[in-house]
Design a protein around this motif. Structure first.
Motif, mmCIF file in Angstrom:
data_model
loop_
_atom_site.group_PDB
_atom_site.id
_atom_site.type_symbol
_atom_site.label_atom_id
_atom_site.label_comp_id
_atom_site.label_asym_id
_atom_site.label_seq_id
_atom_site.Cartn_x
_atom_site.Cartn_y
_atom_site.Cartn_z
ATOM 1 N N PHE A 1 0.751 -1.444 0.242
ATOM 2 C CA PHE A 1 0.073 0.239 -0.556
ATOM 3 C C PHE A 1 0.430 1.088 -0.023
ATOM 4 C CE2 PHE A 1 -2.733 3.318 2.186
ATOM 5 C CZ PHE A 1 -3.341 3.070 1.325
ATOM 6 N N LYS A 2 2.059 1.016 0.802
ATOM 7 C CA LYS A 2 2.953 2.418 1.154
ATOM 8 C C LYS A 2 3.662 2.726 -0.577
ATOM 9 C CE LYS A 2 4.092 1.250 5.698
ATOM 10 N NZ LYS A 2 5.295 1.037 6.616
ATOM 11 N N LYS A 3 3.761 1.828 -1.218
ATOM 12 C CA LYS A 3 4.324 2.171 -2.739
ATOM 13 C C LYS A 3 3.346 1.821 -3.880
ATOM 14 C CE LYS A 3 8.034 -1.310 -0.727
ATOM 15 N NZ LYS A 3 9.006 -2.431 -0.479
ATOM 16 N N ALA A 4 2.109 1.656 -3.442
ATOM 17 C CA ALA A 4 1.254 1.841 -4.806
ATOM 18 C C ALA A 4 0.504 3.271 -5.083
ATOM 19 C CB ALA A 4 -0.068 1.086 -4.088
ATOM 20 N N ASN A 5 0.517 3.227 -6.641
ATOM 21 C CA ASN A 5 -0.298 4.068 -7.004
ATOM 22 C C ASN A 5 -1.728 4.756 -6.583
ATOM 23 O OD1 ASN A 5 -1.757 2.229 -8.863
ATOM 24 N ND2 ASN A 5 -0.513 2.646 -10.421
ATOM 25 N N GLU A 6 -2.745 5.474 -6.813
ATOM 26 C CA GLU A 6 -3.668 5.479 -6.428
ATOM 27 C C GLU A 6 -4.387 4.294 -6.823
ATOM 28 O OE1 GLU A 6 -5.017 8.104 -3.784
ATOM 29 O OE2 GLU A 6 -2.696 7.895 -3.298
ATOM 30 N N VAL A 7 -4.591 4.552 -7.603
ATOM 31 C CA VAL A 7 -6.151 3.672 -8.626
ATOM 32 C C VAL A 7 -5.903 1.917 -7.586
ATOM 33 C CG1 VAL A 7 -6.197 1.674 -9.916
ATOM 34 C CG2 VAL A 7 -5.398 3.906 -10.713
ATOM 35 N N ASP A 8 -4.168 1.643 -7.452
ATOM 36 C CA ASP A 8 -3.527 0.170 -6.949
ATOM 37 C C ASP A 8 -4.331 0.324 -5.202
ATOM 38 O OD1 ASP A 8 -2.820 -0.765 -9.097
ATOM 39 O OD2 ASP A 8 -1.108 -0.987 -8.616
ATOM 40 N N LYS A 9 -4.379 1.430 -4.784
ATOM 41 C CA LYS A 9 -4.358 1.770 -3.675
ATOM 42 C C LYS A 9 -5.964 1.417 -2.810
ATOM 43 C CE LYS A 9 -0.660 4.612 -1.688
ATOM 44 N NZ LYS A 9 -0.529 5.550 -1.304
ATOM 45 N N ASN A 10 -7.072 1.268 -3.592
ATOM 46 C CA ASN A 10 -8.134 1.143 -3.748
ATOM 47 C C ASN A 10 -8.341 -0.119 -3.277
ATOM 48 O OD1 ASN A 10 -9.067 3.732 -3.093
ATOM 49 N ND2 ASN A 10 -9.303 3.790 -5.013
ATOM 50 N N MET A 11 -7.417 -0.647 -4.462
ATOM 51 C CA MET A 11 -7.669 -2.519 -3.902
ATOM 52 C C MET A 11 -7.034 -2.902 -2.838
ATOM 53 S SD MET A 11 -5.796 -5.182 -7.298
ATOM 54 C CE MET A 11 -4.702 -4.625 -6.362
ATOM 55 N N LEU A 12 -6.146 -2.115 -3.114
ATOM 56 C CA LEU A 12 -4.929 -3.057 -1.308
ATOM 57 C C LEU A 12 -5.699 -3.240 -0.581
ATOM 58 C CD1 LEU A 12 -1.564 -1.672 -3.158
ATOM 59 C CD2 LEU A 12 -2.695 -4.770 -1.959
ATOM 60 N N LEU A 13 -6.846 -1.543 0.006
ATOM 61 C CA LEU A 13 -7.147 -1.184 0.780
ATOM 62 C C LEU A 13 -8.757 -2.301 1.113
ATOM 63 C CD1 LEU A 13 -7.477 0.613 3.169
ATOM 64 C CD2 LEU A 13 -9.034 2.611 1.884
ATOM 65 N N GLY A 14 -9.467 -3.128 0.191
ATOM 66 C CA GLY A 14 -10.503 -3.590 0.330
ATOM 67 C C GLY A 14 -9.573 -4.991 0.454
ATOM 68 N N LYS A 15 -8.279 -5.759 -0.338
ATOM 69 C CA LYS A 15 -7.608 -6.790 0.211
ATOM 70 C C LYS A 15 -7.247 -6.614 2.273
ATOM 71 C CE LYS A 15 -4.874 -8.442 -3.440
ATOM 72 N NZ LYS A 15 -3.891 -8.787 -3.978
ATOM 73 N N TYR A 16 -6.894 -5.095 2.205
ATOM 74 C CA TYR A 16 -6.730 -5.388 3.788
ATOM 75 C C TYR A 16 -7.775 -5.548 4.751
ATOM 76 C CZ TYR A 16 -4.393 -2.575 7.507
ATOM 77 O OH TYR A 16 -3.473 -2.687 9.638
ATOM 78 N N HIS A 17 -8.884 -4.124 4.494
ATOM 79 C CA HIS A 17 -9.440 -5.007 4.921
ATOM 80 C C HIS A 17 -10.156 -6.384 5.365
ATOM 81 C CE1 HIS A 17 -10.022 -0.389 6.630
ATOM 82 N NE2 HIS A 17 -11.002 -0.453 4.739
ATOM 83 N N GLU A 18 -10.056 -6.807 3.968
ATOM 84 C CA GLU A 18 -10.745 -8.692 4.128
ATOM 85 C C GLU A 18 -9.726 -9.229 4.781
ATOM 86 O OE1 GLU A 18 -10.200 -11.416 0.531
ATOM 87 O OE2 GLU A 18 -11.529 -10.572 0.069
ATOM 88 N N GLY A 19 -8.558 -8.693 4.728
ATOM 89 C CA GLY A 19 -6.992 -10.097 5.610
ATOM 90 C C GLY A 19 -7.569 -9.604 7.085
ATOM 91 N N VAL A 20 -8.348 -8.476 7.246
ATOM 92 C CA VAL A 20 -8.499 -8.347 8.797
ATOM 93 C C VAL A 20 -9.555 -8.930 8.989
ATOM 94 C CG1 VAL A 20 -9.326 -5.791 10.501
ATOM 95 C CG2 VAL A 20 -7.291 -5.711 8.849
ATOM 96 N N PHE A 21 -10.554 -8.792 8.535
ATOM 97 C CA PHE A 21 -12.026 -9.707 8.668
ATOM 98 C C PHE A 21 -11.383 -10.944 9.016
ATOM 99 C CE2 PHE A 21 -14.952 -12.010 7.294
ATOM 100 C CZ PHE A 21 -16.260 -11.677 8.583
ATOM 101 N N ASP A 22 -10.550 -11.853 7.956
ATOM 102 C CA ASP A 22 -9.812 -12.966 8.203
ATOM 103 C C ASP A 22 -8.932 -12.700 9.266
ATOM 104 O OD1 ASP A 22 -11.808 -13.496 6.097
ATOM 105 O OD2 ASP A 22 -8.839 -13.607 4.472
ATOM 106 N N LEU A 23 -8.576 -12.218 9.894
ATOM 107 C CA LEU A 23 -7.456 -12.748 10.863
ATOM 108 C C LEU A 23 -7.961 -12.726 12.639
ATOM 109 C CD1 LEU A 23 -4.772 -13.200 12.198
ATOM 110 C CD2 LEU A 23 -4.249 -10.283 12.121
ATOM 111 N N CYS A 24 -9.281 -11.250 12.746
ATOM 112 C CA CYS A 24 -10.015 -11.584 13.220
ATOM 113 C C CYS A 24 -11.456 -12.983 13.377
ATOM 114 C CB CYS A 24 -11.253 -10.153 13.636
ATOM 115 S SG CYS A 24 -10.228 -8.935 14.117
ATOM 116 N N SER A 25 -11.503 -13.552 12.530
ATOM 117 C CA SER A 25 -11.943 -14.330 12.546
ATOM 118 C C SER A 25 -11.211 -15.945 13.389
ATOM 119 C CB SER A 25 -12.730 -14.966 10.737
ATOM 120 O OG SER A 25 -13.952 -13.947 10.641
ATOM 121 N N GLN A 26 -10.407 -15.794 12.538
ATOM 122 C CA GLN A 26 -9.883 -16.674 13.422
ATOM 123 C C GLN A 26 -9.204 -16.240 14.883
ATOM 124 O OE1 GLN A 26 -8.413 -19.469 11.885
ATOM 125 N NE2 GLN A 26 -6.687 -19.863 13.364
#
Length: 199
Positions: A148-173
């Motif tokens: 996310f730190k190295k991504a351009n603005e378009v990729d940041k939106n996609m990575l932000l969605g992945k990040y939120h999904e990853g947080v949900f998976d970790l909390c579920s675990q």
């Protein structure tokens, strides 16, 4: 006279037989009594060890569950927009909790013996698998944050969605582990209470 002699011999034999029978029965009763005492002592030692291990398990598991709850809240809170200072504070708190858990596990090794005395669902192998999965999910979040730190603005939106999904998976675990620990605490408590019932 022979009747008298025979009567004396029979009486003497009866007395001797009675004494031998008394000795045999006394020895048998002493043996049975000693075996029963030995069995009761072993049973008491086993229950005492069960209680000791269960107390350690209860303490460490309770602390682990508290840390899991705090970790879940930490990760859920990271999904909200926070200042750098807030994020840094949460990260320090999690590091303190991790250090506390390491110390707790090192000092309370007896809780690792729990599966010797109780039928718990979260066996040593399952715990290792759960921790491995948690670490993989956590590392995935770190990788996404770095991308996310190295991504351009378009990729940041996609990575932000992945990040939120990853947080949900970790909390579920973490929540799944919490529920297993909660179930195991109930199993141990029930088994201990049953062991004190008079049968």
């Amino acid at each position: 006279m022979t009747d008298n002699a025979t009567l004396i011999e029979i009486s003497a034999f009866s007395a001797l037989s009675g004494a031998i029978l008394t000795q045999v029965l006394t020895g048998l009763f002493a043996y049975v009594g000693d075996k029963r005492k030995s069995k009761l002592e072993l049973s008491k030692q086993y229950r005492d060890k069960q209680i000791e291990v269960a107390e350690h398990f209860y303490f460490v598991t309770g602390e682990t569950m508290a840390v899991l709850r705090k970790s879940i809240e930490h990760w859920k809170d990271r999904n909200k927009a926070r200042s750098g200072a807030s994020v840094e504070f949460f990260n320090k708190e999690i590091k303190k909790l991790d250090a506390y858990m390491d110390k707790l596990n090192a000092e309370n090794w007896k809780h690792n013996l729990i599966s010797l005395y109780f039928n718990i669902s979260l066996s040593h192998n399952k715990l290792i698998a759960a921790n491995t999965k948690s670490h993989a999910l956590y590392l995935n979040l770190l990788d996404i944050a770095d991308q996310f730190k190295k991504a351009n603005e378009v990729d940041k939106n996609m990575l932000l969605g992945k990040y939120h999904e990853g947080v949900f998976d970790l909390c579920s675990q973490y929540d799944d582990i919490y529920k297993m620990l909660e179930s195991d605490m109930l199993t141990v408590k029930t088994a201990l209470l049953n062991s004190f019932e008079i049968t």
